[in-house]
Write a protein that holds these residues in place. Structure first.
Motif, mmCIF file in Angstrom:
data_model
loop_
_atom_site.group_PDB
_atom_site.id
_atom_site.type_symbol
_atom_site.label_atom_id
_atom_site.label_comp_id
_atom_site.label_asym_id
_atom_site.label_seq_id
_atom_site.Cartn_x
_atom_site.Cartn_y
_atom_site.Cartn_z
ATOM 1 N N ASP A 9 0.858 -1.178 0.000
ATOM 2 C CA ASP A 9 0.000 0.000 0.000
ATOM 3 C C ASP A 9 0.896 1.230 0.000
ATOM 4 O OD1 ASP A 9 -1.849 1.992 0.367
ATOM 5 O OD2 ASP A 9 -2.594 1.269 2.304
ATOM 6 N N LEU A 10 0.839 2.028 -1.046
ATOM 7 C CA LEU A 10 1.630 3.250 -1.159
ATOM 8 C C LEU A 10 0.772 4.502 -1.006
ATOM 9 C CD1 LEU A 10 3.797 2.246 -4.257
ATOM 10 C CD2 LEU A 10 4.339 1.945 -1.827
ATOM 11 N N THR A 11 -0.527 4.318 -0.777
ATOM 12 C CA THR A 11 -1.456 5.442 -0.737
ATOM 13 C C THR A 11 -1.747 5.852 0.697
ATOM 14 O OG1 THR A 11 -2.493 4.592 -2.756
ATOM 15 C CG2 THR A 11 -3.703 6.263 -1.495
ATOM 16 N N PRO A 12 -1.511 7.104 1.072
ATOM 17 C CA PRO A 12 -1.812 7.525 2.450
ATOM 18 C C PRO A 12 -3.306 7.464 2.732
ATOM 19 C CG PRO A 12 -0.368 9.101 1.339
ATOM 20 C CD PRO A 12 -0.894 8.178 0.288
ATOM 21 N N PRO A 13 -3.675 7.257 3.980
ATOM 22 C CA PRO A 13 -5.103 7.263 4.350
ATOM 23 C C PRO A 13 -5.642 8.690 4.410
ATOM 24 C CG PRO A 13 -3.756 6.957 6.288
ATOM 25 C CD PRO A 13 -2.802 6.976 5.122
ATOM 26 N N LYS A 14 -6.899 8.800 4.767
ATOM 27 C CA LYS A 14 -7.533 10.093 4.973
ATOM 28 C C LYS A 14 -8.050 10.162 6.404
ATOM 29 C CE LYS A 14 -9.003 10.569 0.140
ATOM 30 N NZ LYS A 14 -10.167 10.751 -0.760
ATOM 31 N N ALA A 15 -8.078 11.386 6.952
ATOM 32 C CA ALA A 15 -8.553 11.582 8.321
ATOM 33 C C ALA A 15 -9.398 12.835 8.380
ATOM 34 C CB ALA A 15 -7.389 11.676 9.298
ATOM 35 N N ALA A 16 -10.333 12.860 9.311
ATOM 36 C CA ALA A 16 -11.190 14.027 9.485
ATOM 37 C C ALA A 16 -11.716 14.062 10.903
ATOM 38 C CB ALA A 16 -12.349 14.011 8.494
ATOM 39 N N LEU A 17 -11.845 15.288 11.434
ATOM 40 C CA LEU A 17 -12.524 15.486 12.713
ATOM 41 C C LEU A 17 -14.024 15.601 12.473
ATOM 42 C CD1 LEU A 17 -10.178 18.098 14.372
ATOM 43 C CD2 LEU A 17 -10.696 15.850 15.305
ATOM 44 N N ASP A 18 -14.801 15.074 13.378
ATOM 45 C CA ASP A 18 -16.239 15.205 13.287
ATOM 46 C C ASP A 18 -16.650 16.623 13.673
ATOM 47 O OD1 ASP A 18 -16.380 12.545 12.593
ATOM 48 O OD2 ASP A 18 -16.709 11.874 14.658
ATOM 49 N N PRO A 19 -17.782 17.112 13.173
ATOM 50 C CA PRO A 19 -18.254 18.450 13.557
ATOM 51 C C PRO A 19 -18.357 18.583 15.074
ATOM 52 C CG PRO A 19 -19.556 17.579 11.740
ATOM 53 C CD PRO A 19 -18.693 16.445 12.232
ATOM 54 N N GLN A 20 -17.973 19.769 15.571
ATOM 55 C CA GLN A 20 -17.969 20.002 17.007
ATOM 56 C C GLN A 20 -18.871 21.189 17.339
ATOM 57 O OE1 GLN A 20 -16.288 17.917 18.954
ATOM 58 N NE2 GLN A 20 -15.542 16.834 17.127
ATOM 59 N N PRO A 21 -19.480 21.199 18.537
ATOM 60 C CA PRO A 21 -20.264 22.379 18.951
ATOM 61 C C PRO A 21 -19.336 23.558 19.224
ATOM 62 C CG PRO A 21 -20.060 20.812 20.744
ATOM 63 C CD PRO A 21 -19.495 20.130 19.530
ATOM 64 N N ALA A 22 -19.882 24.745 19.169
ATOM 65 C CA ALA A 22 -19.070 25.939 19.375
ATOM 66 C C ALA A 22 -18.650 26.112 20.822
ATOM 67 C CB ALA A 22 -19.844 27.177 18.900
ATOM 68 N N HIS A 23 -19.422 25.567 21.758
ATOM 69 C CA HIS A 23 -19.135 25.736 23.178
ATOM 70 C C HIS A 23 -19.209 24.386 23.887
ATOM 71 C CE1 HIS A 23 -20.629 29.639 21.773
ATOM 72 N NE2 HIS A 23 -19.788 30.159 22.657
ATOM 73 N N ALA A 24 -18.451 24.269 24.957
ATOM 74 C CA ALA A 24 -18.489 23.064 25.787
ATOM 75 C C ALA A 24 -18.542 23.469 27.243
ATOM 76 C CB ALA A 24 -17.271 22.191 25.531
ATOM 77 N N PHE A 25 -19.373 22.814 28.010
ATOM 78 C CA PHE A 25 -19.502 23.069 29.446
ATOM 79 C C PHE A 25 -18.823 21.915 30.182
ATOM 80 C CE2 PHE A 25 -22.902 25.181 27.281
ATOM 81 C CZ PHE A 25 -22.929 26.445 27.852
ATOM 82 N N GLY A 26 -17.525 22.002 30.307
ATOM 83 C CA GLY A 26 -16.743 20.908 30.884
ATOM 84 C C GLY A 26 -15.761 20.378 29.855
ATOM 85 N N PRO A 27 -15.250 19.148 30.019
ATOM 86 C CA PRO A 27 -14.291 18.593 29.053
ATOM 87 C C PRO A 27 -14.862 18.578 27.644
ATOM 88 C CG PRO A 27 -14.385 17.242 31.025
ATOM 89 C CD PRO A 27 -15.501 18.227 31.138
#
Length: 622
Positions: free
Chosen positions: A511-529
């Motif tokens: 396999d000479l082809t690099p994989p792909k990666a992505a972050l999932d959509p995130q909320p704009a604010h977090a109350f805690g971790p």
């Protein structure tokens, strides 16, 4: 003598689809006496114990009906607390009692669908039915205790089952001297409720490299051994919730061999935690802590080990690598190819070692050296004793190197062709198309992605005849051009006769082809971790790990948060009122690494606020 109403009981009778025998159709019966913490507090009386740990003793308990075997299962209050021992004893009249039978957690909760620790399966003395049971808990209080009771009636006797033992399997074998298959009593012949099928535990397969010897820790004084096999099946299949018996074969003191796990060649059993893939489990019926197995049982076990080793090209007197499949990560270890269950202790992920056992008993364990010698003396055939598949990257393509050691453990010369010669390198897509005389032996290599015939398209000659007792190492290669990830395996090919069992199945990745990666959509604010999740994909092989980085938004330096992790979700503990940005990259089986995903697909900003922060909402006018 007192008896108690039970917190819960379950009684089920099984009538398997087998022909009526001298005892009529086999019927299995099971019941459970279940106690929660409140029941135990009402039932069991605390008492002192020399080691200072508390002990809880029940009064005699009346079973719903007579039984021949029992096993305790329990759930401790603290998963990482002090060890617990549960003992039981039996009585037919509530006055005269058997000895206490004590068990620690032979089977950890992680190994049963019911999430209960399971003790040993204890048979009543001499296999006679009991009506009463008493338990004793040594250790901290339990949240739950279950006493599983077993009985059976009817079904084939040992003599009837042995008459139907199959002397041969219908397999394609080489036309060379080989180790004879010992007579084996099929599942239908010993009265298995599911016959030759395993509907509740569908078979999975993997070529074995090791044999693990067990004892069933059951009575040595029974007479109806086929009945004992049926009850062991019931204990594994229903009480533990596995769906079938975990051992591949069981051997009784008379030397009869019973087929265990359904599914045929290479089926994965359930007998050695984290090592079930790649092992064959053989169990002697009985307990061999201070008692020798009978001569008939020892010889039957040796014949079974020799036959299994012959078919799987296992050398019984060496050590070999095997991988523990664990929730905390795979671990490669070296173990004797014919080992005792206790040899696999110390490789768990929790303080409770599922293989921390005395199995197969001190006496039988001390006999394993003699077992290996005896099995080796019985073995006859042509074997692959060592095999290795390795890869090397080329300027164009990838070289797959094959290295195989063959042993002629027969009394006759094995005809080995010289064409193609050892060391020959095939180009992908080529195949050995010559048609030599019948009987020549070659090394064959096949792969799962092969589009069509012939089987084992890559073949190498032995470089000439192989003399009795001779070992020879043959090397070859295939130059791969197509990027793919698939399994390759080896065998011995006797031209125009057949193939031996597959050997050294290995996943090869080009396999000479690099994989792909992505972050999932995130909320704009977090109350805690901050909860962060991500994913990856690869067109050819598999994504095996990720690197996740974080920085203070919008222009801080990127720093590693998680490196080389197989996780796809995490909680980031930031500081209050700060904004962070994340990015991720993926790594595949071949070691190719993607670029860090750029914003907006690979980055997110999340404002972390203090736990006491509250949004200011406008007052509602009435």
């Amino acid at each position: 003598m007192a008896s108690l109403p039970l917190a819960s009981t379950l009684g089920v009778a099984f009538q398997p689809p087998v022909r009526a025998a001298d005892g009529g159709p086999a019927r299995l019966w099971a019941a459970e006496l279940a106690f929660d913490a409140a029941d135990l507090a009402d039932v069991a009386r605390p008492s002192a114990w020399p080691d200072g740990r508390p002990t809880w003793l029940s009064p005699p308990l009346a079973a719903p009906r007579p039984f021949r075997a029992a096993s305790p299962l329990w759930l401790p209050r603290d998963a990482d607390g002090a060890p617990v021992e549960v003992a039981v004893r039996f009585s037919s009249d509530g006055s005269a009692w058997s000895d206490w039978y004590t068990s620690d957690a032979e089977i950890a909760a992680a190994m049963t669908p019911r999430d209960l620790h399971a003790g040993r399966l204890f048979f009543t003395p001499d296999g006679q039915r009991a009506r009463f049971i008493q338990f004793r808990i040594h250790g901290p209080p339990l949240r739950r205790l279950v006493l599983a009771l077993h009985d059976g009636e009817g079904g084939p006797s040992v003599a009837t089952a042995a008459e139907e033992a199959e002397p041969r399997l219908r397999t394609l074998e080489l036309a060379l001297p080989t180790t004879p298959r010992p007579p084996i009593i099929a599942r239908g012949a010993w009265g298995c409720p599911d016959g030759d099928k395993s509907p509740r535990w569908p078979p999975e397969y993997a070529p074995p490299t090791h044999i693990v010897i067990h004892h069933t820790v059951t009575s040595n004084a029974a007479t109806d051994w086929a009945q004992q096999v049926r009850i062991v099946w019931d204990f594994h299949a229903r009480t533990l919730g596995w769906g079938d018996v975990g051992y591949h074969y069981l051997v009784d003191p008379q030397g009869n061999i019973y087929q265990g796990r359904a599914g045929g060649d290479n089926v994965i059993g359930g007998h050695t935690f984290a090592f079930n893939r790649g092992t064959v489990g053989l169990a002697l019926l009985g307990t061999f802590v201070g008692v020798q197995p009978t001569p008939a049982a020892r010889e039957a076990l040796a014949q079974l080990v020799a036959w299994t080793c012959t078919r799987r090209s296992i050398e019984p007197r060496v050590q070999a690598a095997i991988t523990a499949e664990r929730s905390c990560g795979a671990m490669a270890v070296s173990k004797p190819t014919v080992a005792g269950h206790r040899d696999f202790a110390g490789h768990g992920c929790s303080p409770t070692d599922p293989n921390g056992t005395s199995c197969p008993g001190d006496v039988l364990y001390q006999e394993l050296g003699n077992l290996r010698l005896r099995a080796s003396s019985i073995m006859r055939g042509l074997f692959i004793t060592e095999a290795k598949l390795t890869t090397t990257k080329l300027a164009e393509g990838q070289r797959l190197d094959v290295r195989v050691t063959v042993w002629n453990n027969t009394t006759q010369v094995v005809r080995g062709d010289r064409n193609p010669p050892p060391g020959f390198a095939y180009q992908e897509g080529e195949s050995f198309s010559a048609k030599p005389a019948t009987g020549f032996v070659r090394i064959g290599l096949d792969y799962a992605a092969r589009p069509a015939q012939p089987q084992y398209p890559y073949r190498w000659g032995l470089g000439g005849d192989l003399q009795p007792g001779e070992r020879r190492t043959i090397a070859g290669a295939v130059i791969l051009r197509t990027q793919r990830a698939t399994d390759y395996w080896l065998t011995l090919v006797q031209e125009w006769v057949g193939f031996a069992e597959e050997f050294a199945r290995t996943r090869i990745v080009y396999d000479l082809t690099p994989p792909k990666a992505a972050l999932d959509p995130q909320p704009a604010h977090a109350f805690g971790p901050i909860r962060i999740s991500w994913s990856g994909s690869d067109a050819i092989s598999r994504v095996v790990s990720y690197d996740v980085q974080v920085r203070d938004a919008p222009s801080g330096d990127w720093t590693n948060w998680l490196a080389n992790t197989s996780a796809t979700i995490g909680l980031y503990k930031g500081k209050a009122s700060k904004t962070y940005e994340f990015r991720v990259r993926a790594r595949d089986e071949a070691g190719n690494v993607s670029e860090f995903a750029a914003a907006p697909a690979g980055a997110t900003r999340t404002l972390v606020v203090s736990e006491g922060y509250r949004l200011a909402l406008p007052a509602i006018r009435r």
